[in-house]
Design a protein around this motif. Structure first.
Motif, PDB file in Angstrom:
ATOM      1  N   LEU A  39      55.867  24.457  85.278  1.00 27.15           N
ATOM      2  CA  LEU A  39      53.772  24.569  85.460  1.00 27.15           C
ATOM      3  C   LEU A  39      53.441  23.481  84.329  1.00 27.15           C
ATOM      4  CD1 LEU A  39      53.465  28.084  84.228  1.00 27.15           C
ATOM      5  CD2 LEU A  39      53.322  27.351  86.369  1.00 27.15           C
ATOM      6  N   LEU A  40      52.437  22.828  85.825  1.00 25.71           N
ATOM      7  CA  LEU A  40      52.480  21.309  84.895  1.00 25.71           C
ATOM      8  C   LEU A  40      50.259  21.516  85.275  1.00 25.71           C
ATOM      9  CD1 LEU A  40      54.873  20.275  87.465  1.00 25.71           C
ATOM     10  CD2 LEU A  40      54.423  18.170  85.177  1.00 25.71           C
ATOM     11  N   ASP A  41      49.821  20.420  84.089  1.00 24.91           N
ATOM     12  CA  ASP A  41      48.431  20.733  84.339  1.00 24.91           C
ATOM     13  C   ASP A  41      48.121  19.855  84.333  1.00 24.91           C
ATOM     14  OD1 ASP A  41      45.845  21.648  83.425  1.00 24.91           O
ATOM     15  OD2 ASP A  41      45.845  22.718  81.320  1.00 24.91           O
ATOM     16  N   GLU A  42      47.144  19.150  84.453  1.00 25.98           N
ATOM     17  CA  GLU A  42      46.809  17.642  85.079  1.00 25.98           C
ATOM     18  C   GLU A  42      47.819  16.887  84.686  1.00 25.98           C
ATOM     19  OE1 GLU A  42      44.313  17.219  86.307  1.00 25.98           O
ATOM     20  OE2 GLU A  42      42.758  18.851  85.930  1.00 25.98           O
ATOM     21  N   PRO A  43      48.653  16.812  85.289  1.00 27.99           N
ATOM     22  CA  PRO A  43      49.974  16.207  84.708  1.00 27.99           C
ATOM     23  C   PRO A  43      49.869  14.448  85.460  1.00 27.99           C
ATOM     24  CG  PRO A  43      50.528  17.071  87.323  1.00 27.99           C
ATOM     25  CD  PRO A  43      49.100  17.571  87.078  1.00 27.99           C
TER      26      PRO A  43
END
Lengths: 285, 270
Positions: free
Chosen positions: B166-170
């Motif tokens: 899961l990547l938040d604003e990568p």
């Protein structure tokens, strides 16, 4: 699309078994009590703030007043509660607080929740007084009632005043401008740091795999805590420097200049008269 | 691991009286690359935290490989398995990096998994080599540049070899070279059939990488769920969800109206 080279074999291994509660290896949620408590405290602080903002947005008696007169009036009633020696007067102030809360559409449960910690704390601190003679019991009840009234009024002010109104109101009162601005900025940035603290706690929680793994190394926990303290100190210093620079670049030279804000209306004068009257009655009784 | 990784049914999340997510339903299959698109404050980060079991839905149901994810199920045995399989990269790497050195940071996960020290060291060395950050291994994370911190944060999550990332604003705050590096890494993860879910408003990343996109609109509901190509073609949807904006300007007698973002074209004349 180009790809990364040198992928190690272990990273290419796929797990063949999904998660199941039936054959789970680890027990416990892996969240250490202090971490769970940190997250819960941050969440409740955020919820309290949202509750306050929601209450402050409702149409009501206190919400309809100018912020400066609201603060000045409530402060004078608080001072009245602090100096009165008359139980009937104190009872009257508590009744007035309840009426104000009702007229300002503040849910009783929210107000009680805010008052309870101070109530309980005072009760514990003065518990020995209750074992004294009849006078001691009366004095104990009086002190608890005084603290309850003052806390309820403070909570009422917080619940009926938006943050921006609170600082706007303080600016109109004889409070040093720089103090108000510093207070505003502290309040503003504390929530940024609070959000960062929450993310740091979540980041650790997302990497906690088993409670047992963590128990093996208490020093690791201490290092994590120390590193977070250091991070927040560094971030706050950096932020303070940036904020100061941003203010200076927009012409700040040490004196804060702001709009005067709205003037007082008839209802504000009536409210101030009533509040000051309560204060003078408290002095008299 | 094949099958349906996530299943969400009517998920909602509230902070007090404020709703961050309303009635979100979708499924994610293993090996899928999903982009969650939305403007700031649309609920993307809250959704990712729910998918990582950090926050729990106020209403609705979240399943991971058929097992319901709640505070209770994680407490009663699912946690270890879940955390082994799901990795979360936060948007702000500083919050994620808490060990004294990069090496220890990346080793944190494998050691939690009770992997023997020698094997954990090998894993960390392999990973640092793969990500091209071996030279940083003795550095303190707080002394690194933003791009380096992001690489270490990703390495620290990949060290447990998660099946789902899961990547938040990568791409937040990354310089162009690090962005390319990230694109290549995501390409490799995709080739390895890892499930990748990212919350972003970086449409170039979505176009290059994701198979599917879910759009969260400003009312915190899912406005669309479909293939990336179809979503990115729907200009009205992207405008409505505040992911792109339209801009008008003049070249001599010609007025251009075009959307801003990587799909902006200058052929819409008036």
């Amino acid at each position: 699309m180009a790809q990364i080279t040198g992928i190690p074999p272990w990273f290419k291994e796929a797990r063949d078994k999904p998660c199941s509660t039936r054959d789970a290896r680890g027990k416990g949620d892996g969240t250490e009590p202090f971490l769970a408590k940190t997250l819960s405290n941050i969440a409740s602080a955020a919820a309290r703030l949202l509750d306050s903002e929601e209450c402050a947005g409702r149409p009501g008696l206190l919400q309809g007043l100018n912020p400066a007169s609201r603060i000045a009036g409530i402060c004078s009633v608080i001072m009245g509660a602090a100096i009165t020696k008359n139980p009937a007067m104190l009872g009257g102030i508590i009744l007035l607080t309840a009426v104000l809360a009702f007229a300002s559409r503040v849910p009783p449960a929210v107000l009680v929740k805010r008052v309870m910690p101070a109530f309980a704390f005072t009760a514990v601190i003065i518990a020995p007084v209750f074992f004294m003679a009849n006078a001691g019991f009366k004095a104990g009840v009086f002190i608890i009632a005084r603290v309850t009234a003052m806390t309820a009024l403070t909570a009422l002010l917080a619940l009926t005043t938006r943050q921006t109104d609170l600082f706007r109101g303080l600016r109109r009162l004889p409070v040093p401008q720089f103090f108000v601005t510093a207070l505003f900025m502290t309040f503003r940035y504390i929530f940024i740091l609070l959000k960062m603290a929450e993310d740091a706690a979540f980041a650790k929680k997302s990497r906690l795999i088993s409670r047992a793994g963590l128990r093996q190394s208490q020093s690791q926990n201490q290092r994590w805590f120390a590193s977070r303290v250091a991070l927040f100190l560094k971030k706050s210093l950096d932020m303070a420097e940036d904020v100061m620079g941003a203010m200076a670049s927009r012409g700040f030279t040490g004196q804060v200049k702001t709009f005067d804000g709205e003037g007082l209306r008839q209802r504000d004068y009536i409210w101030l008269f009533a509040a000051f009257f309560v204060f003078f009655l408290s002095v008299g009784f | 691991m094949a099958g349906q990784v996530y299943k969400l049914e009517g998920v909602g999340y509230s902070y007090g009286t404020y709703s961050a997510l309303k009635n979100i339903s979708f499924t994610v299959n293993a090996g899928e690359s999903l982009a969650i698109l939305g403007a700031n404050g649309s609920g993307k980060s809250s959704l990712l935290k729910i998918l990582d079991g950090l926050q729990f839905a106020s209403v609705g149901r979240v399943e991971f490989f058929g097992e319901r994810i709640t505070e209770e199920t994680l407490k009663h045995g699912l946690l270890r398995c879940f955390r082994e399989r799901v990795g979360f990269v936060f948007p702000e790497p500083d919050v994620q990096l808490f060990c004294p050195t990069v090496f220890e940071e990346v080793a944190f996960g494998p050691l939690q998994l009770d992997i023997p020290a020698a094997e954990a060291r090998k894993r960390v060395a392999d990973l640092l080599e793969m990500l091209g950050i071996s030279a940083l291994k003795e550095r303190a994370p707080h002394t690194l540049s933003s791009g380096e911190k992001k690489k270490v944060a990703i390495a620290s999550v990949l060290a447990v070899n998660p099946d789902v990332l899961l990547l938040d604003e990568p791409t937040n705050g990354l310089d162009p070279r690090t962005q390319v590096w990230l694109f290549e890494l995501l390409g490799s993860l995709k080739a390895l059939k890892k499930t990748v879910i990212m919350a972003t408003h970086d449409l170039s990343l979505v176009q290059d990488f994701a198979d599917r996109a879910i759009v969260l609109d400003e009312s915190h509901t899912a406005a669309a769920d479909g293939s990336c190509a179809a979503i990115l073609r729907d200009k009205d949807l992207l405008l409505r969800a505040n992911i792109i904006h339209e801009h008008t300007h003049r070249h001599g007698d010609v007025i251009h109206i075009h959307s801003h973002g990587p799909f902006a074209t200058h052929d819409e004349h008036e």
